[in-house]
Structure formats: C-alpha cells, structure tokens
Design a protein around this motif. Structure first.
Motif, short mmCIF file in Angstrom:
data_model
loop_
_atom_site.label_atom_id
_atom_site.label_comp_id
_atom_site.label_asym_id
_atom_site.label_seq_id
_atom_site.Cartn_x
_atom_site.Cartn_y
_atom_site.Cartn_z
N GLY A 111 -7.73 -12.46 0.54
CA GLY A 111 -7.08 -11.33 1.20
C GLY A 111 -7.98 -10.75 2.27
O GLY A 111 -9.21 -10.65 2.09
N GLY A 167 -7.47 -4.99 6.73
CA GLY A 167 -6.83 -4.08 7.68
C GLY A 167 -7.57 -3.97 9.01
O GLY A 167 -7.27 -3.09 9.81
N LYS A 202 0.84 -1.21 0.00
CA LYS A 202 0.00 0.00 0.00
C LYS A 202 0.88 1.27 0.00
O LYS A 202 1.97 1.25 -0.56
CB LYS A 202 -0.96 -0.01 1.18
N GLU A 217 -11.45 -10.47 -1.52
CA GLU A 217 -11.09 -9.67 -0.35
C GLU A 217 -12.35 -9.04 0.26
O GLU A 217 -12.77 -7.96 -0.19
CB GLU A 217 -10.12 -8.57 -0.75
N SER A 268 -6.66 -9.46 6.36
CA SER A 268 -6.07 -9.80 7.66
C SER A 268 -5.43 -11.19 7.70
O SER A 268 -5.54 -11.91 8.68
CB SER A 268 -7.10 -9.65 8.78
N ALA A 284 -12.83 -7.31 6.13
CA ALA A 284 -11.70 -8.05 6.69
C ALA A 284 -10.36 -7.38 6.37
O ALA A 284 -9.32 -7.82 6.85
CB ALA A 284 -11.71 -9.48 6.16
N LEU A 312 -3.45 -12.56 -0.67
CA LEU A 312 -3.00 -11.18 -0.90
C LEU A 312 -2.89 -10.56 0.49
O LEU A 312 -3.87 -10.55 1.24
CB LEU A 312 -4.00 -10.44 -1.78
N VAL A 313 -1.69 -10.08 0.83
CA VAL A 313 -1.42 -9.71 2.20
C VAL A 313 -1.01 -8.24 2.31
O VAL A 313 -0.08 -7.81 1.63
CB VAL A 313 -0.26 -10.59 2.75
N GLY A 314 -1.71 -7.50 3.14
CA GLY A 314 -1.36 -6.10 3.36
C GLY A 314 -0.45 -5.97 4.57
O GLY A 314 0.76 -6.16 4.50
N GLY A 315 -1.06 -5.66 5.72
CA GLY A 315 -0.32 -5.36 6.94
C GLY A 315 0.83 -6.32 7.26
O GLY A 315 1.95 -5.88 7.54
#
Ligand code: PEP
Length: 249
Positions: free
Chosen positions: A210, A172, A10, A166, A212, A170, A231-234
């Motif tokens: 994706g 973030g 991001k 996603e 969390s 869910a 798919l991974v953010g944090g």
C-alpha cells in the motif's frame, strides 16, 4: 495464491456517496474472479454497503475496531458490531492510526487477537517512516512491528491474517515505492514469517503493498514475486480507477 485488493476509503464518503460509488464499482468488476476484492467504507456506511454487495464478488471490511466486545468505551466499535454490520475483514494498525491516535504495537496485537476470536480477518499494516528509511532502519522497524503485533498469535490465527506493507512516506503522497523497493521488504517479511512460524505460513500469507497504488503502477508491482495484492486509499475513491486496479490480469 489469490491476490487481495482492498479499498480503504478512510474518512470519506457519506452514506449517499458510498451507495453511489459501490453501485458504479460493482458493475465494473462483476466478472472478476481471480482477485479477492474488499471495500472498507467508514463505519456509518457499512450497513448500507453490505446490503448492496450481498451475493457479489466484493467483501466488506472495516478500517479499525476496539479490542473489547462491549461496555463503557465511548466512541469505540467492537468486533461484534463489525460482524453484525457484515464485515469479514478489518484493517488494523494503519499508519494514520499509529500517528494520529498513538496506536502502539501492543494495542494492535490486542485488536488482532479480538478480531480473530470473532472471526474477522485482520489486514495488519506495517511500514517505516521516511526518517527511518533514511537512517537505514527500515528492516529493523518492520521486524519490530511484525513481531510485536503478532505476539502470541499461533499458526491457526495467522492463516486468517494478511500483512500490508505500507511505507508511511508513500501513503497519500503520490510517491509510491518502486516495485524493487517494495519487493525487498515483502521478501524480508516472508523470511520473518518463516522464522516465527513455518514454511506453510510463510508461503501462504498474503503480503500486500500500500502507498499511492494507481492503475498506472499496479501491474509492475504485481509482477513481483512476493507482492500478493494492494491496499488502496486515494485511487479507491473513484469507481473507474478502483475498477481498473482490480482488473490486474
Ligand atoms: C492507505 O490508505 O492505506 C493508502 C495506501 O493510501 P494511498 O493509496 O492514498 O496512498
């Protein structure tokens, strides 16, 4: 099918921080061969990260792009520019772009076509909001997004597209969908792909989850028949946690 695990950084990490993260991460995952690993840094870090991952088992992706190749589109980035920076993948239709920048399915469809034309592999994001889930509109929302985003995209194009489910509630939030909740939607997406395309496309399209995803929940999610990656953010912003996530087998 080989799972795909993609990191969406991001709007985080300047160039120095990106270099530091990728250097640490590369060491941790250098022996992984059974997973396709993609990192999607911000635009300003793409070139530098590309130089560092050359010859490694990490592929490069971008988080967005515009559908025109060049011209008077101030502030936008074209597919040609992403190719030039070393990208193989591009995330399209992320819910943050839909919500903060009013991206519509029609616009996302144009972006997917432009990406495919320029040999970029789209990761198409779809997912319902909490309100839509509570009104029992999850499947209707997914169907509408998928059909419109894939409008006039043929089987050949579809071979290069991954779909990321996603759920917006869910992302973030720390609240991931249960493996069963995710599987139910992934199975539905596969059925839709069979309806729109054919058995080959339905069976071989990667549908990744994706929302969390963390080292503590990835294994349970990956046990589901129709979940082919994440798919991974944090959790991708830290080398150790993303390294752990990629070690799924
Ligand atoms: C995302 O950015 O696509 C995402 C799933 O974020 P997070 O892992 O932080 O929920």
């Amino acid at each position: 099918m080989k799972p795909l695990i993609a990191a969406n950084w991001k709007m985080n990490k300047d160039i120095k921080e990106s270099v530091s993260l990728i250097n640490k991460f590369e060491i941790l995952i250098k022996n992984i061969k059974n997973v396709e690993i993609v990192v999607c840094p911000p635009f300003t870090s793409l070139n530098e990260v590309n130089k560092l991952i050359k010859g490694s088992n990490i592929d490069l992706g971008a988080q967005n792009m515009y559908f025109e190749e060049k011209g008077a589109f101030t502030g936008e980035i074209s597919p040609l520019m992403l190719k030039d920076a070393g990208c193989e993948y591009v995330i399209l239709g992320h819910s943050e772009r839909r919500q903060c920048f009013n991206e519509t399915n029609e616009l996302i469809n144009k972006k997917i076509k432009a990406a495919l034309k320029n040999k970029l592999k789209p990761i198409l994001c779809i997912g319902e909001t909490l309100e839509q889930r509570e009104k029992n509109e999850t499947m209707k929302t997914i169907e509408n997004q998928l059909i419109n985003c894939l409008n006039n995209i043929n089987e050949k194009g579809m071979k290069n597209i991954s779909v990321a489910y996603e759920p917006v509630w869910a992302i973030g939030t720390g609240k991931n969908a249960t493996p069963q909740q995710a599987e139910e939607v992934h199975k539905f997406i596969r059925k839709l792909l069979l309806k729109i395309y054919n058995k080959n496309i339905a069976e071989n399209t990667r549908i990744i989850y994706g929302g969390s995803v963390k080292p503590s929940n990835i294994k349970e999610l990956m046990k589901m028949e129709n979940i082919n990656g994440a798919l991974v953010g944090g959790a991708s912003l830290d080398a150790e946690s993303f390294g752990e996530l990629c070690n799924i087998k």
